[in-house]
Design an enzyme around this catalytic site. Structure first.
Site, PDB file in Angstrom:
ATOM      1  CB  CYS A   1      -0.836   0.159   0.964  1.00 16.26           C
ATOM      2  SG  CYS A   1      -2.151  -1.519   1.190  1.00 16.26           S
TER       3      CYS A   1
HETATM    4  N1  LIG Z   1      -2.972  -5.797   2.091  1.00 17.38           N
HETATM    5  C1  LIG Z   1      -3.007  -4.910   3.266  1.00 17.38           C
HETATM    6  O1  LIG Z   1      -2.478  -5.021   4.543  1.00 17.38           O
HETATM    7  C2  LIG Z   1      -4.108  -3.952   3.053  1.00 17.38           C
HETATM    8  C3  LIG Z   1      -4.321  -2.678   3.546  1.00 17.38           C
HETATM    9  C4  LIG Z   1      -5.528  -1.782   3.449  1.00 17.38           C
HETATM   10  C5  LIG Z   1      -5.832  -1.656   1.857  1.00 17.38           C
HETATM   11  N2  LIG Z   1      -5.875  -2.947   1.081  1.00 17.38           N
HETATM   12  C6  LIG Z   1      -6.221  -2.605  -0.013  1.00 17.38           C
HETATM   13  O2  LIG Z   1      -7.516  -3.911  -0.388  1.00 17.38           O
HETATM   14  C7  LIG Z   1      -7.050  -4.336  -1.841  1.00 17.38           C
HETATM   15  C8  LIG Z   1      -6.349  -5.463  -1.745  1.00 17.38           C
HETATM   16  O3  LIG Z   1      -4.926  -5.877  -1.046  1.00 17.38           O
HETATM   17  P1  LIG Z   1      -4.818  -7.277  -0.664  1.00 17.38           P
HETATM   18  O4  LIG Z   1      -3.878  -6.503  -0.109  1.00 17.38           O
HETATM   19  O5  LIG Z   1      -6.164  -8.390   0.071  1.00 17.38           O
HETATM   20  O6  LIG Z   1      -4.379  -7.870  -1.977  1.00 17.38           O
HETATM   21  P2  LIG Z   1      -3.994  -9.964  -2.011  1.00 17.38           P
HETATM   22  O7  LIG Z   1      -3.349  -9.212  -3.038  1.00 17.38           O
HETATM   23  O8  LIG Z   1      -3.992  -9.971  -0.841  1.00 17.38           O
HETATM   24  O9  LIG Z   1      -5.427  -9.666  -2.995  1.00 17.38           O
HETATM   25  C9  LIG Z   1      -6.596 -10.372  -3.211  1.00 17.38           C
HETATM   26  C10 LIG Z   1      -7.415 -11.365  -3.911  1.00 17.38           C
HETATM   27  O10 LIG Z   1      -8.182 -10.688  -4.873  1.00 17.38           O
HETATM   28  C11 LIG Z   1      -8.373 -11.930  -6.209  1.00 17.38           C
HETATM   29  N3  LIG Z   1      -8.049 -11.484  -7.210  1.00 17.38           N
HETATM   30  C12 LIG Z   1      -8.309 -11.029  -8.231  1.00 17.38           C
HETATM   31  N4  LIG Z   1      -8.438 -10.295  -9.621  1.00 17.38           N
HETATM   32  C13 LIG Z   1      -9.690 -11.074  -8.642  1.00 17.38           C
HETATM   33  C14 LIG Z   1     -10.799 -11.128  -9.739  1.00 17.38           C
HETATM   34  N5  LIG Z   1     -10.974 -10.192 -10.708  1.00 17.38           N
HETATM   35  N6  LIG Z   1     -11.790 -11.301  -9.071  1.00 17.38           N
HETATM   36  C15 LIG Z   1     -11.768 -11.874  -7.953  1.00 17.38           C
HETATM   37  N7  LIG Z   1     -10.728 -12.104  -7.063  1.00 17.38           N
HETATM   38  C16 LIG Z   1     -10.146 -11.209  -7.268  1.00 17.38           C
HETATM   39  C17 LIG Z   1      -6.588 -12.245  -6.484  1.00 17.38           C
HETATM   40  O11 LIG Z   1      -6.879 -13.839  -6.496  1.00 17.38           O
HETATM   41  C18 LIG Z   1      -5.933 -12.268  -4.409  1.00 17.38           C
HETATM   42  O12 LIG Z   1      -6.361 -13.507  -4.001  1.00 17.38           O
HETATM   43  C19 LIG Z   1      -5.798  -3.664  -2.026  1.00 17.38           C
HETATM   44  O13 LIG Z   1      -6.713  -2.336  -2.595  1.00 17.38           O
HETATM   45  C20 LIG Z   1      -5.125  -2.905  -1.170  1.00 17.38           C
HETATM   46  O14 LIG Z   1      -4.554  -1.590  -1.709  1.00 17.38           O
HETATM   47  C21 LIG Z   1      -4.510  -4.186   1.253  1.00 17.38           C
END
Ligand SMILES: NC(=O)c1ccc[n+]([C@@H]2O[C@H](COP(=O)([O-])OP(=O)(O)OC[C@H]3O[C@@H](n4cnc5c(N)ncnc54)[C@H](O)[C@@H]3O)[C@@H](O)[C@H]2O)c1
Length: 294
Positions: free
Chosen positions: A270
């Site tokens: 992030c």
């Molecule tokens: N990781 C963190 O600490 C954190 C914190 C706050 C916000 N975020 C935000 O949250 C969002 C997700 O981040 P994350 O860390 O969970 O990512 P991640 O990569 O851990 O997980 C994303 C998931 O989405 C799946 N995916 C991708 N395309 C898809 C689709 N079209 N349909 C269904 N599933 C799909 C992937 O296979 C994966 O399992 C991002 O916008 C990120 O910036 C993350």
């Protein structure tokens, strides 16, 4: 039964799309708090692991996953037709940068198109992915209209940013205050009711743009302060002054200062990415973001 009632009584069926660091803890927490949750992901290997009761996210130990699965309140799938049975759909897909360091919203847009193909009337759609102000209103909503259903009558939209802090044992999904906003009063009330059923504290703000701006502000704040303390370390090293003693001393000030510590720089999903989302959007308003870009 009305949507607000099914949500408040937790008879609403919840679909969480994207079972990563954000989506899986949210899905399991919602299931633990009494909702029936379907987790949807395009990654077949993840779904198979979850079905075998094995988590791949440290914040969700296997026993929590197995408990909600055994209780019949959580199941994972790659079958997006299952969205038709969901009353609340939460989008937790990635929002990375493209090769030009510009926002890549394709995960959000393809997900919105998929939702539009399967969504039923009387559904609340919440975006949780981090993004620039205006995404829920200007990007998500027009794509949902492809369903043929009417916004703010059949489909309600909201934004609620995630504040995961992987590795932090002091907080978890349920105990971190949750910012929530809807597009319009009804959507806001629905989203507030949903999150009140999942987390301990909900902080409702007036518009989805505001909620999106809050998340970006938090991450810009972190990025800028980490950069600054690393610069201060170089300055004070050159002066033979101990940066750690300086920070500990400054942190005794009970207001106007928050300690950040020097380290190897920015990392993770992030902090190195999100500030670019705001800088990119600000360009369309002709407002320079020299400080953020620096
Ligand atoms: N990781 C963190 O600490 C954190 C914190 C706050 C916000 N975020 C935000 O949250 C969002 C997700 O981040 P994350 O860390 O969970 O990512 P991640 O990569 O851990 O997980 C994303 C998931 O989405 C799946 N995916 C991708 N395309 C898809 C689709 N079209 N349909 C269904 N599933 C799909 C992937 O296979 C994966 O399992 C991002 O916008 C990120 O910036 C993350």
């Amino acid at each position: 039964m009305s949507l607000i009632r099914t949500i408040s009584e937790k008879t609403a069926h919840v679909g969480v799309i994207g079972l990563g660091y954000v989506g899986l803890p949210l899905a399991v927490t919602a299931a633990e708090r009494g909702f029936a949750v379907t987790g949807l992901d395009i990654d077949q290997a993840k779904i198979e692991r979850l079905s075998a009761g094995r988590s791949y996210i440290d914040a969700v130990p296997d026993d929590r996953l197995q408990n909600v699965t055994a209780a019949g309140r959580f199941g994972g799938t790659t079958d997006f037709t299952r969205l038709s049975g969901c009353d609340v759909i939460v989008i937790c897909v990635p929002t990375p940068l493209n090769a030009q360091r510009e926002p890549d919203l394709t995960f959000v847009t393809t997900t919105a198109e998929r939702i539009a193909r399967h969504i039923s009337a009387q559904t609340l759609v919440i975006l949780e992915s981090t993004t620039f102000p205006g995404t829920t209103h200007d990007t998500l909503r027009p794509l949902l209209v492809q369903s043929g259903l009417a916004l703010d009558r059949d489909i309600f939209t909201a934004f609620s940013p995630e504040r995961e802090d992987p590795g932090n044992t002091r907080f978890n999904t349920a105990t971190i205050p949750k910012i929530v906003a809807g597009d319009g009063e009804t959507a806001g009330a629905l989203a507030e009711a949903f999150y009140k059923g999942v987390v301990d504290e909900v902080v409702r703000v007036r518009t989805t743009q505001t909620a999106e701006a809050i998340k970006i502000t938090e991450n810009v704040f972190r990025a800028v302060n980490i950069a600054m303390v690393n610069e201060l370390k170089l300055v004070f090293d050159a002066m033979d002054i101990d940066i750690w003693e300086v920070i500990d001393g400054a942190a005794t000030k009970p207001f106007g200062y928050m300690p950040f510590y020097p380290g190897p720089g920015l990392g993770g999903h992030c902090i190195p990415i999100d500030p670019y989302y705001l800088a990119w959007k600000a360009r369309s308003y002709d407002v320079p973001t020299r400080f953020i870009e620096l």
